[in-house]
Design an enzyme around this catalytic site. Structure first.
Site, PDB file in Angstrom:
ATOM      1  N   LYS A  52      -2.241  -2.312  16.999  1.00 16.04           N
ATOM      2  CA  LYS A  52      -1.847  -1.897  15.656  1.00 16.04           C
ATOM      3  C   LYS A  52      -2.280  -0.447  15.417  1.00 16.04           C
ATOM      4  O   LYS A  52      -3.487  -0.145  15.380  1.00 16.04           O
ATOM      5  CB  LYS A  52      -2.528  -2.820  14.638  1.00 16.04           C
ATOM      6  CG  LYS A  52      -2.426  -2.376  13.199  1.00 16.04           C
ATOM      7  CD  LYS A  52      -1.118  -2.775  12.562  1.00 16.04           C
ATOM      8  CE  LYS A  52      -1.077  -2.314  11.105  1.00 16.04           C
ATOM      9  NZ  LYS A  52       0.251  -2.530  10.518  1.00 16.04           N
TER      10      LYS A  52
ATOM     11  N   GLY B 118       0.825  -1.213   0.000  1.00 18.07           N
ATOM     12  CA  GLY B 118       0.000   0.000   0.000  1.00 18.07           C
ATOM     13  C   GLY B 118       0.853   1.255   0.000  1.00 18.07           C
ATOM     14  O   GLY B 118       0.561   2.227  -0.697  1.00 18.07           O
ATOM     15  N   ASN B 119       1.936   1.242   0.784  1.00 18.53           N
ATOM     16  CA  ASN B 119       2.828   2.397   0.819  1.00 18.53           C
ATOM     17  C   ASN B 119       3.502   2.615  -0.529  1.00 18.53           C
ATOM     18  O   ASN B 119       3.693   3.745  -0.970  1.00 18.53           O
ATOM     19  CB  ASN B 119       3.910   2.209   1.882  1.00 18.53           C
ATOM     20  CG  ASN B 119       3.403   2.587   3.255  1.00 18.53           C
ATOM     21  OD1 ASN B 119       2.945   3.699   3.458  1.00 18.53           O
ATOM     22  ND2 ASN B 119       3.448   1.650   4.180  1.00 18.53           N
TER      23      ASN B 119
ATOM     24  N   LYS C 218       5.990  -9.385   6.744  1.00 17.89           N
ATOM     25  CA  LYS C 218       6.353  -9.828   5.386  1.00 17.89           C
ATOM     26  C   LYS C 218       7.215 -11.092   5.461  1.00 17.89           C
ATOM     27  O   LYS C 218       7.004 -12.064   4.718  1.00 17.89           O
ATOM     28  CB  LYS C 218       7.090  -8.717   4.632  1.00 17.89           C
ATOM     29  CG  LYS C 218       6.206  -7.513   4.331  1.00 17.89           C
ATOM     30  CD  LYS C 218       6.926  -6.469   3.516  1.00 17.89           C
ATOM     31  CE  LYS C 218       6.297  -5.093   3.695  1.00 17.89           C
ATOM     32  NZ  LYS C 218       4.844  -5.054   3.538  1.00 17.89           N
TER      33      LYS C 218
ATOM     34  N   LYS D 282      -1.911  -7.613   5.250  1.00 16.47           N
ATOM     35  CA  LYS D 282      -2.211  -8.059   3.881  1.00 16.47           C
ATOM     36  C   LYS D 282      -1.253  -9.163   3.407  1.00 16.47           C
ATOM     37  O   LYS D 282      -1.616  -9.965   2.541  1.00 16.47           O
ATOM     38  CB  LYS D 282      -2.226  -6.889   2.909  1.00 16.47           C
ATOM     39  CG  LYS D 282      -0.897  -6.319   2.480  1.00 16.47           C
ATOM     40  CD  LYS D 282      -0.504  -6.706   1.090  1.00 16.47           C
ATOM     41  CE  LYS D 282       0.798  -6.081   0.634  1.00 16.47           C
ATOM     42  NZ  LYS D 282       1.868  -5.886   1.599  1.00 16.47           N
TER      43      LYS D 282
END
Lengths: 313, 313
Positions: free
Chosen positions: B131, B13-14, B276, B214
């Site tokens: 978060k 997204g970034n 990740k 994600k």
């Protein structure tokens, strides 16, 4: 309707906002849960259902957020607002329909397809936008958004409202995904809010700031998926002849010619019934067997031609 | 990758917000157009592609709009914000990928599936949300939202930020629609932002206010669709050992055991690289052939194991 017959049901955005009209999330959820009850009955009866939905009040809220936060975060264009509602209303419909089917002992898969609709960049709506969206703002606030290139119009004492293009939907671009899912037995939700408007240009497609009438898009999708029946569900049981006059009366079963005549004589006023009638007429003229306009509660009866304003081929 | 092999690509997204980080619409569009270039190369080479994407900055903007407009229109819950980004980023990806394929003379259909992800209502994140989402606000502003039941935490001089649950993704609920579309030859975009979080309760599914990582969702989807390869594309070329320390160094081709050891020793700090790495490791441990973490520009090489941080079975 007979088992295996296909119906396209277009759920009104206003009819899904709850009684106070604010489109608060819980009110939307409750309204969607109520709206899918007759849909689940049709599914339980073996009818093949394709769903679409409006998004007027929901987009109205998103525009306000854009406007009030414009100094802090970049506003997103109108087509993005429409896209946003495809997923929020889509998830509500997924959850609600699966619940309603489970309560009936029915197991069917449901999918929501993000859908773009092709429009013509030369549509007259783009040079002379007349479709009001969002809430009324003061002249001063409107001025600020006009400076950003938006079109705003004075509605007298009520204030100013943004006006945008509402171009003709030409093609439901993501209909192939709908076809594939229908063929695999899914109930499909698609073309929410009429679809995200895009134009074709050198190199490909590009989103454009516009709103598409969801009923005009619905009849296109209904024809594409070869639905026999189109049901346009809104917050009234019938289209009214002489709407807003002392002599107004509900239109029940009628003919395409009669509906066209009412429309030409201005019986539906400037409200949202005109496009619904136009969508119903186009569907039947293009070969659809039946189109009905009615309230959410009467979707089942209307699908059989026994409620609402009904025309048949 | 060989013709016909399947890769799941998770776009950060970034990495899709443009250089200024504001996630302005045009910047997002340009960033997406750049991001799909290597994807289109893979498609042109006959590789089967499934796409997912992050949405952190985009959801951050939506939260701000909710917050700034809260006195005028009802804020929508966090899961709705996530849903919204599935459709906006989804349409950008549809248009951009079709353009990039057309430029290569490739004709493939693309579809975006609105996707829910199952989480456990008993996930510890719900009782102890940690978060952070959205931007920093003042203590006074935070207080107003705490009064509405939200969790906000002080981050010292930077201000207050909302903290939410980030529960484990358990199942990609709408994966069956993805399967059907893949089998019909579509390139599918799904599980954007990790999917819209829902919990199972009496009667059916219900949306919950949470964000799902994600990449953890991506590896679940990758396993479901039997991808041989998972590529996690972000804004750096490699995961770094000793991240943030004077001795930090890029991790190239390595082993699951080594990556697990780095993670356990805290090499990835508290940032977004940890999940990740976890996603990559889980994918290969569950039978995936290769997982890579790299920058958008190196997606193609990473899919072949020739760029980024790579582990193989």
């Amino acid at each position: 309707m007979a088992k295996g017959e296909r119906v396209l049901i277009a759920l009104g955005g206003n009819a899904m906002t709850g009684p106070d009209g604010t489109a608060a999330p819980d009110a939307q959820r409750h309204a969607v849960e109520a709206a899918v009850e007759p849909v689940a009955d049709l599914v339980a009866g073996g009818v093949e259902v394709v769903l679409t939905h409006g998004n007027g009040p929901q987009v109205g809220n998103l525009l306000i957020k854009n406007q009030l936060a414009a100094r802090v975060v970049p506003p997103v264009p109108l087509d993005w607002c429409g896209a946003q509602t495809q997923a929020t209303i889509g998830v509500l419909l997924l959850n609600a329909l699966q619940r309603a089917m489970a309560a009936r002992g029915v197991e069917r898969q449901v999918a929501v397809v993000v859908t773009r609709t092709l429009v013509d960049g030369g549509d007259p709506g783009f040079t002379d936008p007349v479709k009001p969206v969002g809430r009324y703002f003061s002249a001063r606030e409107a001025e600020r958004f006009r400076a950003l290139g938006q079109n705003w119009r004075s509605f007298g004492a009520k204030g100013w409202r943004r006006v945008v293009a509402s171009p003709e939907p030409l093609e439901i671009l993501d209909a192939a995904a709908v076809d594939t899912l229908l063929a695999a037995g899914f109930i499909v939700v698609a073309a929410g809010g009429g679809g995200v408007p895009v134009v074709r240009e050198e190199g490909g497609l590009r989103g454009v700031e516009a709103v598409i009438d969801k009923d005009l898009a619905a009849q296109l999708l209904a024809r594409h998926v070869a639905a026999t029946t189109l049901v346009i569900a809104t917050d009234v049981e019938h289209a009214m002849a002489g709407y807003g006059t002392p002599g107004e009366r509900p239109i029940g079963r009628t003919t395409v010619a009669q509906l066209r005549a009412y429309a030409a004589a201005g019986h539906f006023g400037g409200g949202s019934m005109g496009p619904k009638v136009e969508a119903a007429v186009r569907f039947v003229e293009a070969g659809g067997r039946r189109a009905a306009i009615t309230s959410l509660a009467l979707i089942g009866d209307a699908a059989d031609g026994n409620a609402g304003t009904v025309i048949e081929r």
